[in-house]
Design a protein around this motif. Structure first.
Motif, PDB file in Angstrom:
ATOM      1  N   LEU A  36       0.767  -1.258  -0.120  1.00  0.00           N
ATOM      2  CA  LEU A  36      -0.026   0.067   0.010  1.00  0.00           C
ATOM      3  C   LEU A  36       0.890   1.217  -0.011  1.00  0.00           C
ATOM      4  N   ARG A  37       1.987   1.273   0.709  1.00  0.00           N
ATOM      5  CA  ARG A  37       2.758   2.279   0.855  1.00  0.00           C
ATOM      6  C   ARG A  37       3.496   2.551  -0.505  1.00  0.00           C
ATOM      7  N   ARG A  38       4.002   1.565  -1.124  1.00  0.00           N
ATOM      8  CA  ARG A  38       4.341   1.766  -2.538  1.00  0.00           C
ATOM      9  C   ARG A  38       3.386   2.232  -3.243  1.00  0.00           C
ATOM     10  N   ALA A  39       2.270   1.705  -3.317  1.00  0.00           N
ATOM     11  CA  ALA A  39       1.272   2.176  -4.213  1.00  0.00           C
ATOM     12  C   ALA A  39       0.934   3.521  -4.093  1.00  0.00           C
ATOM     13  N   GLU A  40       0.827   4.109  -2.777  1.00  0.00           N
ATOM     14  CA  GLU A  40       0.654   5.429  -2.424  1.00  0.00           C
ATOM     15  C   GLU A  40       1.758   6.349  -3.271  1.00  0.00           C
TER      16      GLU A  40
END
Lengths: 301, 136
Positions: free
Chosen positions: A31-35
């Motif tokens: 999720l962090r990478r997608a953000e």
């Protein structure tokens, strides 16, 4: 249930909890990478907008000719693009998109408009196929980490279908990313590209060009500004699709994280209940043994 | 003699790829090859798939396989906006061959002069040029 059975069940629930909490952590990292990828798109999108403004100011009013800006006279076929994930175990993430898409399709069909489906993600493709609604475009295998090339491919096929008069409107359904805990179903019209989006840029361009005509006259264009503009306009569609794919990916990881967290919490609860039950069973066994000893002693006297 | 350096930024939808000072940028617009040095006139160009070369110094060259995009030069600052920029050694021969085959199949399948065919032709051009960069 005997003590041993309960013990075994506790072990298996503990194993499940290990899996769900691992999935939760993986989802959180992704999720962090997608953000980050959503924010990485912003400078590019901004630069495309500024270039459109500059090219539009130089080209004058020649934008109107682009076929993706023109609304078709009749609405005979509507295309619906569903953006889902390749995998499940993410709560309502996939099902709410499919439900919204089918509902919209039913509305169109009630008005006598034919519907053509396109689907991103294995979940979307398989549920459409299951309902015998053969999707015209199937885009799978990248929803964990969509690339711009994927967006370009999808947008290109949709634009070609629109320009070649196979469809008269294209709508996209995706999970918009609000926060890790909330995703909302978004429904947007992709084609025809809202003239307003481009008009706005041109209006700004005209404001800015006031008094700076000489500045623009000095700029070299390769090729003519009108030609550059014709390619910049489809980029808006590509960027919209890419943003939708990125938001959908972030939403998917967020939804999975939430789903796995509640699964882990639920597992902890089950373990507590089972432990209590095991203690009770052990206590019952001890009581039983004491009773037997007491009964034995009594019979001797 | 060392040339005057100027600022260049290479930006893709997936994030910035390069940002720094170079002596020359060499690329290709839809009109033809172009080399940009410091103090170039303001320019807005539409880029074709090609090899993008950034000459940091005479001996140090950074190159990328660039997809379609745009270049803007203003105030001695060049902004290269491309939909993809791949390091040549990250290109995969089999993938590119598969893309060429897919594009050629799409060309054969589509009606002439349709948008679908135009798209396939563009895909073919990109894949062929990238293949050429890999071969070179």
């Amino acid at each position: 249930m005997s003590q041993r059975d309960v013990k075994q069940r506790i072990e298996s629930v503990k194993n499940i909890r290990k899996i769900t909490s691992a999935m939760q952590m993986v989802a959180a990292a992704r999720l962090r990478r997608a953000e980050q990828r959503i924010s990485a798109l912003r400078p590019y999108a901004g630069a495309i907008r500024r270039m459109t403004r500059q090219a539009a100011a130089a080209a004058g009013s020649e934008v109107a000719g682009n076929p993706i800006l023109q609304e078709h006279d009749k609405l005979e076929t509507a295309a619906i693009l569903l953006v889902t994930g390749d995998r499940g175990l993410a709560g309502a993430f996939n099902s709410q998109i499919i439900r919204a898409g089918l509902l919209a399709a039913a509305e169109y069909e009630a008005e006598g408009v034919k519907v053509r489906f396109y689907a991103v993600g294995r979940r979307g493709v398989s549920s459409l196929v299951f309902r015998k609604l053969d999707p015209a475009g199937r885009y799978v295998g990248f929803t964990d980490r969509p690339g711009y090339a994927d967006a370009r491919h999808i947008a290109g096929e949709l634009m070609a279908a629109y320009i070649d008069d196979e469809v008269d409107r294209v709508e996209i359904f995706y999970n918009g990313y609000v926060s890790p805990l909330t995703q909302e179903v978004r429904r947007e019209v992709l084609l025809p590209l809202q003239q307003a989006t481009v008009d706005e840029e041109i209006a700004k361009a005209e404001e800015e060009s006031d008094g700076s005509e000489t500045h623009h006259a000095l700029v070299e264009y390769e090729p003519e500004p009108a030609e550059i503009l014709q390619r910049l306009i489809p980029d808006y569609v590509e960027i919209s699709v890419f943003r939708a794919l990125l938001e959908s990916t972030a939403s998917e990881h967020g939804a999975r994280m939430t789903a796995m967290r509640s699964a882990s919490e639920n597992a902890a609860e089950v373990i507590d209940d089972l432990t209590l039950e095991m203690n009770r069973a052990r206590q019952a066994e001890i009581t039983q043994e004491i009773m037997e000893v007491v009964a034995g002693a009594e019979s001797l006297t | 003699m060392a040339r005057t350096p100027f600022q260049v930024e290479v930006l893709t939808p997936e994030g910035p790829i390069f940002s720094g000072e170079v002596e020359m940028v060499s690329t290709r617009t839809e009109v033809g090859s172009i080399g940009i040095l410091a103090n170039h006139t303001p320019l807005l160009g539409m880029l074709a798939p090609a090899e993008l070369k950034l000459y940091i110094s005479e001996s140090e060259i950074v190159s990328f396989a660039q997809g379609e995009g745009y270049i803007q030069v203003a105030d001695n600052h060049a902004l290269v906006l491309v939909e993809e920029a791949i390091k040549p050694d990250e290109l995969v021969r089999e993938d590119l061959q598969a893309q060429i085959d897919a594009a050629e199949a799409a060309i054969a399948e589509s009606e002439p002069h349709t948008e679908a065919q135009k798209k396939a032709l563009r895909d073919q051009r990109r894949a062929k040029i990238f293949f050429g960069i890999l071969e070179a």
